[in-house]
Design an enzyme around this catalytic site. Structure first.
Site, PDB file in Angstrom:
ATOM      1  N   GLY A 104      -0.399  -0.145   0.587  1.00  0.00           N
ATOM      2  CA  GLY A 104       0.091   1.201   0.819  1.00  0.00           C
ATOM      3  C   GLY A 104      -0.125   1.573   2.269  1.00  0.00           C
ATOM      4  CG  MET A 105      -3.059   1.009   3.968  1.00  0.00           C
ATOM      5  SD  MET A 105      -4.349   1.967   3.199  1.00  0.00           S
ATOM      6  CE  MET A 105      -5.541   1.977   4.489  1.00  0.00           C
ATOM      7  CG  HIS A 106       3.445   3.557   3.164  1.00  0.00           C
ATOM      8  ND1 HIS A 106       2.983   2.400   2.577  1.00  0.00           N
ATOM      9  CD2 HIS A 106       4.366   4.072   2.296  1.00  0.00           C
ATOM     10  CE1 HIS A 106       3.595   2.220   1.426  1.00  0.00           C
ATOM     11  NE2 HIS A 106       4.437   3.230   1.216  1.00  0.00           N
ATOM     12  CB  ALA A 107       3.252   9.435   3.843  1.00  0.00           C
ATOM     13  NE  ARG A 127       2.819   6.993  -0.465  1.00  0.00           N
ATOM     14  CZ  ARG A 127       3.817   7.459  -1.190  1.00  0.00           C
ATOM     15  NH1 ARG A 127       4.517   6.650  -1.935  1.00  0.00           N
ATOM     16  NH2 ARG A 127       4.158   8.716  -1.131  1.00  0.00           N
TER      17      ARG A 127
END
Length: 134
Positions: A47-50, A95
């Protein structure tokens, strides 16, 4: 107000096994334009993004994992471990996925086709975008 929004997916079963039913615009609040699975995840976070516009429903088809959701003001964590529990992730929510069991398989249903320009991959840029919307 909680960031964690789960949806109980209908389960049907008899002596032959169990079935989980997912119907777009019925038991999930969007039309499905993309489906993907994550597996063989190891110990690296994902994830580590929006997303600017995308809405997703994530659930563990098998095994378990921990999701961290962040709207720029609040961070919350939830463990998914049942195929009947879906996690609804709105747009402009950062997330992260952690703590995958060895047998973890995550299925994600998405409201949009893949579009790299919809991703916010830098946390500071995400914070700026979340402030602009509020």
């Amino acid at each position: 107000m909680s960031l964690i929004k789960t949806i109980e997916l209908p389960e049907f079963g008899d002596g032959r096994g169990d079935l989980v039913s997912i119907e777009e615009c019925r038991n999930i609040p969007f039309a499905i334009k993309r489906v993907y699975c994550l597996y063989n995840l190891g110990s690296h976070p994902r994830g580590m993004h929006a997303h600017r516009n995308l809405i997703q429903l994530a659930f563990c088809v098998h095994g378990s994992c921990r999701f961290v959701l962040d709207d720029g003001n609040k961070r919350e964590s939830v463990v998914l471990s049942r195929p009947t529990e879906g996690l609804l992730i709105g747009n402009l929510v950062w997330r992260e996925m952690h703590d995958f069991s060895d047998d973890c398989v995550i299925m994600v249903l998405a409201s949009e086709h893949y579009d790299e320009s919809d991703y916010i991959r830098d946390y500071e840029n995400f914070l700026e975008a979340s402030v602009e919307v509020k």
